[in-house]
Design a protein around this motif. Structure first.
Motif, mmCIF file in Angstrom:
data_model
loop_
_atom_site.group_PDB
_atom_site.id
_atom_site.type_symbol
_atom_site.label_atom_id
_atom_site.label_comp_id
_atom_site.label_asym_id
_atom_site.label_seq_id
_atom_site.Cartn_x
_atom_site.Cartn_y
_atom_site.Cartn_z
ATOM 1 N N SER A 52 -8.623 10.739 -9.843
ATOM 2 C CA SER A 52 -7.298 11.345 -9.981
ATOM 3 C C SER A 52 -6.195 10.531 -9.316
ATOM 4 C CB SER A 52 -7.305 12.756 -9.399
ATOM 5 O OG SER A 52 -7.539 12.719 -8.014
ATOM 6 N N THR A 53 -6.531 9.623 -8.394
ATOM 7 C CA THR A 53 -5.509 8.854 -7.697
ATOM 8 C C THR A 53 -5.549 7.360 -8.008
ATOM 9 O OG1 THR A 53 -6.947 8.647 -5.758
ATOM 10 C CG2 THR A 53 -5.385 10.482 -5.782
ATOM 11 N N ASN A 54 -6.572 6.889 -8.692
ATOM 12 C CA ASN A 54 -6.695 5.462 -8.996
ATOM 13 C C ASN A 54 -5.977 5.153 -10.308
ATOM 14 O OD1 ASN A 54 -7.625 2.888 -9.872
ATOM 15 N ND2 ASN A 54 -9.360 3.089 -8.480
ATOM 16 N N LYS A 55 -4.869 4.423 -10.209
ATOM 17 C CA LYS A 55 -4.038 4.129 -11.382
ATOM 18 C C LYS A 55 -4.780 3.255 -12.400
ATOM 19 C CE LYS A 55 -0.613 6.330 -9.648
ATOM 20 N NZ LYS A 55 -0.490 7.723 -10.015
ATOM 21 N N ASP A 56 -5.632 2.341 -11.939
ATOM 22 C CA ASP A 56 -6.365 1.479 -12.864
ATOM 23 C C ASP A 56 -7.372 2.277 -13.683
ATOM 24 O OD1 ASP A 56 -5.050 -0.892 -12.141
ATOM 25 O OD2 ASP A 56 -6.349 -1.121 -10.386
ATOM 26 N N MET A 57 -8.058 3.233 -13.057
ATOM 27 C CA MET A 57 -8.999 4.073 -13.809
ATOM 28 C C MET A 57 -8.261 4.927 -14.831
ATOM 29 S SD MET A 57 -11.805 5.494 -11.161
ATOM 30 C CE MET A 57 -12.794 4.460 -10.150
ATOM 31 N N GLN A 58 -7.112 5.454 -14.456
ATOM 32 C CA GLN A 58 -6.326 6.257 -15.382
ATOM 33 C C GLN A 58 -5.826 5.403 -16.544
ATOM 34 O OE1 GLN A 58 -3.271 7.956 -12.938
ATOM 35 N NE2 GLN A 58 -4.662 9.421 -11.967
ATOM 36 N N ARG A 59 -5.395 4.180 -16.252
ATOM 37 C CA ARG A 59 -4.915 3.279 -17.293
ATOM 38 C C ARG A 59 -6.020 2.952 -18.291
ATOM 39 N NH1 ARG A 59 -5.484 -1.966 -17.455
ATOM 40 N NH2 ARG A 59 -5.984 -2.126 -15.257
#
Length: 86
Positions: free
Chosen positions: A38-45
């Motif tokens: 929920s806080t890792n921008k690379d995983m969300q991307r």
């Protein structure tokens, strides 16, 4: 020198080596690895989602964020879907 002292010293050396190895990100980048979805921008991307969130999306046929799931596996509860459908 007795064999058990050598074994203890080698064990301490190995543990120290592994602690330093695991600390390299903190030492060189100055922060811990952000492995929370929920806080890792690379995983969300990349579109990586919590397994519970994916299960809810599959069962509900939509976006589980409407049900209050934040994408944070620590905050999700798989029983939430079961209790809602019963």
């Amino acid at each position: 020198m007795p064999a058990w002292i050598i074994i203890v010293l080698v064990s301490i050396l190995c543990v120290g080596f592994f602690v330093i190895g695991l600390s390299l990100t903190l030492i060189f980048k100055g922060h811990h690895i952000d492995s929370e979805i929920s806080t890792n921008k690379d995983m969300q991307r990349l579109g990586i989602r919590c397994a519970v969130q994916e299960s809810r999306d599959d069962l509900a046929g939509g976006d589980c964020r409407a049900d209050g799931c934040s994408g944070n596996c620590a905050g999700c509860d798989i029983d939430h879907d079961r209790s809602r459908k019963e």
